[in-house]
Design an enzyme around this catalytic site. Structure first.
Site, PDB file in Angstrom:
ATOM      1  N   HIS A  84       0.882  -1.165   0.123  1.00 28.28           N
ATOM      2  CA  HIS A  84      -0.082   0.061   0.126  1.00 28.28           C
ATOM      3  C   HIS A  84       0.887   1.233  -0.212  1.00 28.28           C
ATOM      4  O   HIS A  84       0.556   2.208   0.750  1.00 28.28           O
ATOM      5  CB  HIS A  84      -0.930   0.188   1.085  1.00 28.28           C
ATOM      6  CG  HIS A  84      -0.546  -0.143   2.508  1.00 28.28           C
ATOM      7  ND1 HIS A  84      -0.937  -0.824   3.547  1.00 28.28           N
ATOM      8  CD2 HIS A  84       0.503   0.693   3.049  1.00 28.28           C
ATOM      9  CE1 HIS A  84      -0.405  -0.318   4.607  1.00 28.28           C
ATOM     10  NE2 HIS A  84       0.788   0.188   4.383  1.00 28.28           N
ATOM     11  N   HIS A 106      -1.465   5.239   9.684  1.00 33.58           N
ATOM     12  CA  HIS A 106       0.001   5.978   9.591  1.00 33.58           C
ATOM     13  C   HIS A 106      -0.029   7.125  10.406  1.00 33.58           C
ATOM     14  O   HIS A 106       0.097   8.400   9.817  1.00 33.58           O
ATOM     15  CB  HIS A 106       0.546   6.062   8.165  1.00 33.58           C
ATOM     16  CG  HIS A 106       0.551   4.807   7.636  1.00 33.58           C
ATOM     17  ND1 HIS A 106      -0.517   4.024   6.803  1.00 33.58           N
ATOM     18  CD2 HIS A 106       1.544   4.104   7.140  1.00 33.58           C
ATOM     19  CE1 HIS A 106      -0.002   3.085   6.465  1.00 33.58           C
ATOM     20  NE2 HIS A 106       1.159   2.975   6.630  1.00 33.58           N
ATOM     21  N   HIS A 139      10.866  -3.477   3.328  1.00 34.38           N
ATOM     22  CA  HIS A 139      11.308  -2.033   3.347  1.00 34.38           C
ATOM     23  C   HIS A 139      11.692  -1.527   4.715  1.00 34.38           C
ATOM     24  O   HIS A 139      11.261  -2.000   5.524  1.00 34.38           O
ATOM     25  CB  HIS A 139      10.488  -1.180   2.841  1.00 34.38           C
ATOM     26  CG  HIS A 139       9.038  -0.933   3.378  1.00 34.38           C
ATOM     27  ND1 HIS A 139       8.208  -1.999   3.847  1.00 34.38           N
ATOM     28  CD2 HIS A 139       8.278   0.209   3.892  1.00 34.38           C
ATOM     29  CE1 HIS A 139       6.991  -1.580   4.200  1.00 34.38           C
ATOM     30  NE2 HIS A 139       7.217  -0.356   4.116  1.00 34.38           N
ATOM     31  N   GLU A 157       4.936  -5.356   8.518  1.00 33.59           N
ATOM     32  CA  GLU A 157       3.566  -5.092   8.039  1.00 33.59           C
ATOM     33  C   GLU A 157       2.913  -6.533   7.535  1.00 33.59           C
ATOM     34  O   GLU A 157       1.895  -6.687   7.177  1.00 33.59           O
ATOM     35  CB  GLU A 157       3.481  -4.042   6.963  1.00 33.59           C
ATOM     36  CG  GLU A 157       3.755  -2.649   7.639  1.00 33.59           C
ATOM     37  CD  GLU A 157       3.597  -1.503   6.443  1.00 33.59           C
ATOM     38  OE1 GLU A 157       3.680  -0.519   6.844  1.00 33.59           O
ATOM     39  OE2 GLU A 157       3.695  -1.847   5.390  1.00 33.59           O
TER      40      GLU A 157
END
Length: 280
Positions: free
Chosen positions: A12, A59, A193, A240
């Site tokens: 996402h 977030h 990441h 995640e």
């Protein structure tokens, strides 16, 4: 009864939404990313889900360090796109399904999962980018969406095992809902990441590809992988990926892989994507 028919896993990345919103999807850098979802857009247009249960992480748009729910389910009629510092994304409001969401909350809590019930929240790129990748830029989203936010930002996040078991509990809850609904579960976030520190920009393609294989073929083994392995191999934000296990837990033990896509780079991460259908 309602039934879960398929699962979708996807990254996402916020820059994907910005590229789409600003008319850059056909630029050479972004074209391969969006091309990987063309088959997915055709698939979901044919599949026509009534409801999507969309697992994502907030977030710091709806929650902050003042309030950090491990699992939060959106039970409202509607959720507005969040302003993440540069204005809300130009996408439609998300229409919820309060009846199914409240039913799920009741069933999951009685199944000993401590869900936070949220009756008002804005939804950020973690939720809207997956919808854009799968549906494009419609005037309104073509189905109802139940947001399910997971804390993978502040330690400690839930274990892969807890997430997988939550997916199984979600399936039980959905199948106990009396209305005839076709439900698809999205697991979003990742892949490898890291956004800060000496390893910022880390991408581990070997880990990512192995994760995709294990998610399809041996999710129980993957659910037992500890947090430290994700951090070591996939970067601090690679955790995640445990959210994909919620999607996988909601499906049959044996699934049919409809589509797989993996691409590097997209902003500072790898993009991963799966569509899985129940075999039965």
């Amino acid at each position: 009864m309602a039934r879960i028919t398929a699962g979708v896993a996807t990254s996402h990345v916020p820059a994907i939404g910005a590229a789409l919103d600003n008319g850059r999807a056909d630029e050479p850098y972004w074209r391969p990313v969006f091309a990987g979802y063309e088959a997915s857009k055709r698939w979901i247009a044919e599949h026509k889900p009534d409801v999507i249960i969309l697992v994502y992480n907030d977030h710091a748009s709806a929650f902050s360090l003042e309030l950090i729910p491990t699992f939060a389910i959106g039970c409202a009629e509607e959720f507005q796109p969040a302003d993440e510092g540069w204005g809300p994304r130009p996408v439609p409001p998300v229409k919820g399904h309060p009846e199914l969401a409240w039913h799920m909350a009741e069933r999951l809590i009685l199944d000993e999962f401590d869900m936070t019930i949220v009756n008002k929240m804005d939804v950020d790129h973690g939720l809207t980018v997956p919808l854009s990748l799968m549906f494009g830029q419609p005037a309104e989203w073509p189905c109802r969406v139940i947001p399910l936010a997971v804390n993978v930002v502040q330690y400690p996040p839930p274990t892969g095992n807890r997430c997988y078991r939550l997916g199984q509990a979600i399936r039980r809850a959905v199948e106990a809902f009396p209305e005839d609904l076709k439900v698809v579960v999205f697991g979003t976030g990742g892949m490898s990441h890291q956004l800060q520190g000496p390893r910022a920009g880390l991408i581990n393609s070997a880990f990512d590809r192995d994760f995709l294989d294990r998610l399809v073929g041996d999710p129980v083994a993957q659910s037992k992988v500890p947090h430290l392995d994700y951090v070591r191999e996939a970067g601090s934000e690679g955790i995640e990926l445990v959210m994909w296990l919620i999607m996988r837990g909601a499906l049959d033990e044996q699934v049919r892989e409809v589509h797989r896509f993996y691409h590097v780079p997209a902003s500072n991460t790898a993009v991963g994507h799966l569509i899985l259908e129940n075999a039965g």
